[in-house]
Design a protein around this motif. Structure first.
Motif, PDB file in Angstrom:
ATOM      1  N   PHE A  16      89.560 -64.432  13.787  1.00 48.40           N
ATOM      2  CA  PHE A  16      90.009 -64.763  15.127  1.00 48.40           C
ATOM      3  C   PHE A  16      90.494 -63.524  15.853  1.00 48.40           C
ATOM      4  CE2 PHE A  16      94.163 -65.123  13.040  1.00 48.40           C
ATOM      5  CZ  PHE A  16      95.024 -64.555  13.973  1.00 48.40           C
ATOM      6  N   ASN A  17      90.513 -63.620  17.173  1.00 46.25           N
ATOM      7  CA  ASN A  17      91.047 -62.584  18.051  1.00 46.25           C
ATOM      8  C   ASN A  17      92.033 -63.242  18.993  1.00 46.25           C
ATOM      9  OD1 ASN A  17      89.349 -60.244  17.325  1.00 46.25           O
ATOM     10  ND2 ASN A  17      87.711 -61.580  18.031  1.00 46.25           N
ATOM     11  N   SER A  18      93.062 -62.522  19.367  1.00 43.33           N
ATOM     12  CA  SER A  18      94.030 -63.059  20.307  1.00 43.33           C
ATOM     13  C   SER A  18      94.438 -61.984  21.305  1.00 43.33           C
ATOM     14  CB  SER A  18      95.255 -63.598  19.566  1.00 43.33           C
ATOM     15  OG  SER A  18      95.787 -62.614  18.705  1.00 43.33           O
ATOM     16  N   THR A  19      94.861 -62.440  22.484  1.00 41.22           N
ATOM     17  CA  THR A  19      95.360 -61.525  23.503  1.00 41.22           C
ATOM     18  C   THR A  19      96.761 -61.972  23.902  1.00 41.22           C
ATOM     19  OG1 THR A  19      94.405 -62.792  25.336  1.00 41.22           O
ATOM     20  CG2 THR A  19      93.047 -61.034  24.392  1.00 41.22           C
ATOM     21  N   PHE A  20      97.513 -61.026  24.416  1.00 41.06           N
ATOM     22  CA  PHE A  20      98.906 -61.263  24.776  1.00 41.06           C
ATOM     23  C   PHE A  20      99.183 -60.716  26.166  1.00 41.06           C
ATOM     24  CE2 PHE A  20      98.434 -61.108  20.256  1.00 41.06           C
ATOM     25  CZ  PHE A  20      99.185 -62.174  19.811  1.00 41.06           C
ATOM     26  N   ASP A  21     100.123 -61.343  26.856  1.00 40.53           N
ATOM     27  CA  ASP A  21     100.477 -60.854  28.184  1.00 40.53           C
ATOM     28  C   ASP A  21     101.411 -59.643  28.050  1.00 40.53           C
ATOM     29  OD1 ASP A  21     103.053 -61.872  27.720  1.00 40.53           O
ATOM     30  OD2 ASP A  21     102.831 -63.515  29.130  1.00 40.53           O
ATOM     31  N   PRO A  22     101.795 -59.009  29.158  1.00 39.22           N
ATOM     32  CA  PRO A  22     102.600 -57.785  29.068  1.00 39.22           C
ATOM     33  C   PRO A  22     103.959 -57.939  28.388  1.00 39.22           C
ATOM     34  CG  PRO A  22     101.581 -57.927  31.223  1.00 39.22           C
ATOM     35  CD  PRO A  22     101.319 -59.235  30.528  1.00 39.22           C
ATOM     36  N   VAL A  23     104.485 -59.165  28.308  1.00 41.86           N
ATOM     37  CA  VAL A  23     105.769 -59.354  27.628  1.00 41.86           C
ATOM     38  C   VAL A  23     105.615 -59.914  26.219  1.00 41.86           C
ATOM     39  CG1 VAL A  23     107.132 -59.502  29.756  1.00 41.86           C
ATOM     40  CG2 VAL A  23     106.175 -61.579  28.752  1.00 41.86           C
ATOM     41  N   GLY A  24     104.377 -59.962  25.712  1.00 39.11           N
ATOM     42  CA  GLY A  24     104.147 -60.316  24.320  1.00 39.11           C
ATOM     43  C   GLY A  24     103.867 -61.769  24.027  1.00 39.11           C
ATOM     44  N   ARG A  25     103.696 -62.594  25.063  1.00 39.07           N
ATOM     45  CA  ARG A  25     103.393 -64.008  24.826  1.00 39.07           C
ATOM     46  C   ARG A  25     101.893 -64.192  24.605  1.00 39.07           C
ATOM     47  NH1 ARG A  25     106.553 -65.721  30.165  1.00 39.07           N
ATOM     48  NH2 ARG A  25     104.868 -64.380  30.875  1.00 39.07           N
ATOM     49  N   LEU A  26     101.551 -65.122  23.711  1.00 34.14           N
ATOM     50  CA  LEU A  26     100.148 -65.413  23.434  1.00 34.14           C
ATOM     51  C   LEU A  26      99.461 -65.888  24.705  1.00 34.14           C
ATOM     52  CD1 LEU A  26      97.893 -65.698  21.296  1.00 34.14           C
ATOM     53  CD2 LEU A  26      98.699 -68.043  20.943  1.00 34.14           C
ATOM     54  N   LYS A  27      98.362 -65.245  25.056  1.00 35.32           N
ATOM     55  CA  LYS A  27      97.610 -65.581  26.269  1.00 35.32           C
ATOM     56  C   LYS A  27      96.324 -66.324  25.922  1.00 35.32           C
ATOM     57  CE  LYS A  27      95.692 -63.287  30.322  1.00 35.32           C
ATOM     58  NZ  LYS A  27      95.488 -62.002  30.981  1.00 35.32           N
ATOM     59  N   SER A  28      95.618 -65.879  24.888  1.00 31.26           N
ATOM     60  CA  SER A  28      94.388 -66.557  24.481  1.00 31.26           C
ATOM     61  C   SER A  28      94.119 -66.287  23.014  1.00 31.26           C
ATOM     62  CB  SER A  28      93.198 -66.097  25.321  1.00 31.26           C
ATOM     63  OG  SER A  28      92.898 -64.751  25.045  1.00 31.26           O
ATOM     64  N   ILE A  29      93.334 -67.190  22.434  1.00 28.42           N
ATOM     65  CA  ILE A  29      92.913 -67.041  21.052  1.00 28.42           C
ATOM     66  C   ILE A  29      91.474 -67.531  20.954  1.00 28.42           C
ATOM     67  CG2 ILE A  29      93.869 -69.273  20.355  1.00 28.42           C
ATOM     68  CD1 ILE A  29      94.583 -67.808  17.654  1.00 28.42           C
ATOM     69  N   SER A  30      90.675 -66.845  20.178  1.00 28.09           N
ATOM     70  CA  SER A  30      89.275 -67.254  20.018  1.00 28.09           C
ATOM     71  C   SER A  30      88.835 -67.019  18.580  1.00 28.09           C
ATOM     72  CB  SER A  30      88.372 -66.490  20.982  1.00 28.09           C
ATOM     73  OG  SER A  30      88.423 -65.109  20.710  1.00 28.09           O
ATOM     74  N   SER A  31      87.881 -67.844  18.165  1.00 35.86           N
ATOM     75  CA  SER A  31      87.369 -67.764  16.809  1.00 35.86           C
ATOM     76  C   SER A  31      85.945 -68.304  16.789  1.00 35.86           C
ATOM     77  CB  SER A  31      88.245 -68.590  15.867  1.00 35.86           C
ATOM     78  OG  SER A  31      87.774 -68.523  14.556  1.00 35.86           O
ATOM     79  N   THR A  32      85.184 -67.859  15.827  1.00 30.02           N
ATOM     80  CA  THR A  32      83.851 -68.403  15.592  1.00 30.02           C
ATOM     81  C   THR A  32      83.813 -68.897  14.155  1.00 30.02           C
ATOM     82  OG1 THR A  32      82.860 -66.862  17.151  1.00 30.02           O
ATOM     83  CG2 THR A  32      81.383 -67.906  15.582  1.00 30.02           C
ATOM     84  N   PHE A  33      83.403 -70.137  13.984  1.00 33.24           N
ATOM     85  CA  PHE A  33      83.329 -70.736  12.660  1.00 33.24           C
ATOM     86  C   PHE A  33      82.026 -71.509  12.574  1.00 33.24           C
ATOM     87  CE2 PHE A  33      84.249 -74.258   9.705  1.00 33.24           C
ATOM     88  CZ  PHE A  33      84.525 -73.500   8.574  1.00 33.24           C
ATOM     89  N   GLN A  34      81.231 -71.209  11.576  1.00 34.67           N
ATOM     90  CA  GLN A  34      79.929 -71.848  11.365  1.00 34.67           C
ATOM     91  C   GLN A  34      79.108 -71.857  12.664  1.00 34.67           C
ATOM     92  OE1 GLN A  34      80.727 -75.641   9.492  1.00 34.67           O
ATOM     93  NE2 GLN A  34      81.048 -74.665   7.514  1.00 34.67           N
TER      94      GLN A  34
END
Length: 67
Positions: A16-34
């Motif tokens: 998985f990959n994740s991104t965060f906003d400038p203050v460190g909060r989770l902004k998005s998460i993505s994954s590929t499975f099968q």
């Protein structure tokens, strides 16, 4: 910057990959499975509480707080 985990892989394959906003909060998460892609984005209100979550499939939700 905040010690957040931006990506995880196993045996060289991304889990998985994740991104965060400038203050460190989770902004998005993505994954590929099968060979299917999964992703979600999160939004926050003016005081930093989770406000929305949206899945790439179109499912979405909102958070409400008692004052």
């Amino acid at each position: 910057m905040f010690g957040n985990i931006a990506a995880v892989s196993y045996n060289g394959a991304p889990l998985f990959n994740s991104t965060f906003d400038p203050v460190g909060r989770l902004k998005s998460i993505s994954s590929t499975f099968q060979n299917q892609n999964f992703s979600a984005t999160l939004g926050y209100d003016d005081i930093g509480r989770k406000k929305t979550v949206a899945h790439a499939s179109g499912l979405a939700g909102t958070y409400q707080y008692d004052l």
